[in-house]
Design a protein around this motif. Structure first.
Motif, short mmCIF file in Angstrom:
data_model
loop_
_atom_site.label_atom_id
_atom_site.label_comp_id
_atom_site.label_asym_id
_atom_site.label_seq_id
_atom_site.Cartn_x
_atom_site.Cartn_y
_atom_site.Cartn_z
N LEU A 1 0.84 -1.28 -0.09
CA LEU A 1 -0.15 0.05 0.10
C LEU A 1 1.05 1.32 -0.06
CD1 LEU A 1 -2.30 -1.03 3.10
CD2 LEU A 1 -2.99 -0.88 0.62
N TYR A 2 0.30 2.32 -0.48
CA TYR A 2 1.20 3.66 -0.57
C TYR A 2 0.00 4.57 -0.33
CZ TYR A 2 -0.19 4.53 -5.46
OH TYR A 2 -1.11 4.95 -6.55
N ALA A 3 0.55 5.71 0.24
CA ALA A 3 -0.35 6.94 0.57
C ALA A 3 0.52 8.29 0.49
CB ALA A 3 -1.03 6.81 1.90
N ASP A 4 0.02 9.26 -0.10
CA ASP A 4 0.27 10.48 -0.60
C ASP A 4 -0.25 11.42 0.82
OD1 ASP A 4 0.66 13.25 -0.94
OD2 ASP A 4 0.58 12.63 -3.08
N THR A 5 0.77 12.08 1.57
CA THR A 5 0.24 12.70 2.86
C THR A 5 0.06 14.23 2.63
OG1 THR A 5 2.65 13.25 3.69
CG2 THR A 5 1.92 11.00 4.31
N SER A 6 0.05 14.46 1.33
CA SER A 6 0.21 15.92 1.16
C SER A 6 -1.47 16.65 1.12
CB SER A 6 0.76 16.13 -0.29
OG SER A 6 0.20 15.91 -1.17
N SER A 7 -2.19 16.02 0.87
CA SER A 7 -3.46 16.55 1.14
C SER A 7 -4.56 16.06 2.08
CB SER A 7 -4.23 16.71 -0.21
OG SER A 7 -4.58 15.64 -0.79
N ASP A 8 -5.31 16.76 2.73
CA ASP A 8 -6.16 15.91 3.60
C ASP A 8 -5.77 15.09 4.73
OD1 ASP A 8 -8.14 17.32 1.89
OD2 ASP A 8 -8.36 15.63 0.77
N VAL A 9 -4.54 15.41 4.96
CA VAL A 9 -3.88 14.40 6.03
C VAL A 9 -3.10 15.45 7.05
CG1 VAL A 9 -2.18 12.68 6.76
CG2 VAL A 9 -3.46 12.57 4.76
N GLU A 10 -3.56 15.18 8.16
CA GLU A 10 -2.89 16.27 9.19
C GLU A 10 -1.65 15.51 9.92
OE1 GLU A 10 -3.71 18.12 13.68
OE2 GLU A 10 -5.27 17.16 12.42
N PHE A 11 -0.50 16.06 9.70
CA PHE A 11 0.59 15.51 10.63
C PHE A 11 0.63 15.74 12.05
CE2 PHE A 11 5.37 15.98 11.78
CZ PHE A 11 5.56 14.63 11.75
N LEU B 1 3.93 7.64 2.64
CA LEU B 1 3.96 6.44 3.33
C LEU B 1 3.68 5.29 2.68
CD1 LEU B 1 4.22 8.43 5.93
CD2 LEU B 1 2.52 7.23 6.84
N ILE B 2 4.59 4.28 3.06
CA ILE B 2 4.36 3.09 2.27
C ILE B 2 4.49 1.86 3.34
CG2 ILE B 2 6.08 1.35 1.15
CD1 ILE B 2 6.75 3.58 -0.77
N ILE B 3 3.51 0.72 2.93
CA ILE B 3 3.20 -0.42 3.77
C ILE B 3 3.75 -1.58 2.64
CG2 ILE B 3 2.13 -2.10 5.22
CD1 ILE B 3 0.28 0.16 5.81
N ALA B 4 4.77 -2.19 3.40
CA ALA B 4 5.48 -3.37 2.23
C ALA B 4 5.77 -4.50 3.24
CB ALA B 4 6.78 -2.65 1.70
N GLN B 5 5.89 -5.46 2.51
CA GLN B 5 6.17 -6.72 3.21
C GLN B 5 7.50 -7.32 2.78
OE1 GLN B 5 3.29 -10.17 2.26
NE2 GLN B 5 3.27 -10.26 4.45
N PRO B 6 8.51 -7.55 3.86
CA PRO B 6 9.86 -8.22 3.19
C PRO B 6 9.54 -9.51 2.53
CG PRO B 6 9.81 -7.58 5.54
CD PRO B 6 8.37 -7.45 5.17
N TYR B 7 10.40 -9.70 1.57
CA TYR B 7 10.40 -10.98 0.87
C TYR B 7 10.79 -12.31 1.79
CZ TYR B 7 9.12 -9.37 -3.53
OH TYR B 7 8.18 -9.07 -4.78
N SER B 8 11.80 -11.62 2.66
CA SER B 8 12.40 -12.84 3.64
C SER B 8 11.65 -13.06 4.83
CB SER B 8 13.73 -11.96 4.12
OG SER B 8 13.70 -10.84 4.64
N ASN B 9 10.48 -12.33 5.09
CA ASN B 9 9.77 -12.34 6.27
C ASN B 9 8.11 -12.11 5.87
OD1 ASN B 9 8.29 -13.05 8.70
ND2 ASN B 9 9.76 -11.68 9.80
N GLN B 10 7.52 -13.13 5.41
CA GLN B 10 6.00 -12.45 5.13
C GLN B 10 5.07 -12.53 6.17
OE1 GLN B 10 5.17 -14.17 1.17
NE2 GLN B 10 7.03 -13.76 0.36
N ASP B 11 5.66 -12.71 7.44
CA ASP B 11 4.72 -12.42 8.60
C ASP B 11 4.81 -10.98 9.25
OD1 ASP B 11 3.70 -15.02 8.61
OD2 ASP B 11 5.60 -15.60 9.74
#
Ligand SMILES: [Zn+2]
Length: 167
Positions: free
Chosen positions: A16-26, A50-60
């Motif tokens: 998943l990925y997200a752009d934090t530039s609009s409608d997101v409050e830091f 922001l990115i959510i990613a899964q390591p190939y070496s650990n899929q848990d």
């Protein structure tokens, strides 16, 4: 879609990925510090992606990655579930829950990227830092990785001395 978004980032598959530039409050409520080149720890501030990613070496494992405008990872936090990663992101970036977009890449595109950019065989267990000759996987110095095989420094040295002895 973000320009130059990679399907694989730091040997992790983009989920998943997200752009934090609009409608997101830091909110600055994520307490994440990373080491800098001068040995100091610096707090990771607001990042554009922001990115959510899964390591190939650990899929848990799910990694919440904080990325700068060049999509370089500035900080990472790991979680046992996607849900926890999203909750943490929301804590620091209010409103980001509505912004997550799934990876737009097909399996073929991911495979091609691995072949071209990582120079690995995507059907192999390329993420294993294992020497193909002695099969050791930890504490290896100077592992050279090819498309089909990798080799560690001690194997290179022992092969080199064998070759020298035989000529
Ligand atoms: Zn070896």
């Amino acid at each position: 879609m973000i320009e130059n978004l990679p399907p694989v980032i730091d040997s992790c598959k983009l989920l998943l990925y997200a752009d934090t530039s609009s409608d997101v409050e830091f909110t600055d409520r994520i307490n994440l510090h990373v080491g800098s080149s001068d040995g100091e720890f610096i707090r990771v501030g607001e990042q554009p992606y922001l990115i959510i990613a899964q390591p190939y070496s650990n899929q848990d494992e799910y990694l919440l990655m904080f990325c700068n405008s060049s999509l370089e990872t500035v900080g990472v936090i790991n979680f046992a579930s996607l849900h926890e990663a999203k909750l943490k992101a929301e804590k620091g970036y209010k409103g980001i829950s509505d912004k997550w977009k799934p990876s737009p890449f097909t399996e073929d595109e991911v495979s091609n990227y691995l072949r071209d950019e990582y120079e690995v065989d995507p059907t192999s267990e390329w993420w294993k830092d294992e020497c193909s000759f002695c099969e050791k996987s930890s504490g290896l110095e100077m592992l050279i990785k090819g498309t089909k095989a990798s080799i560690c420094k001690s194997c290179i040295e022992s092969f080199a001395s064998e070759i020298n002895e035989n000529i």
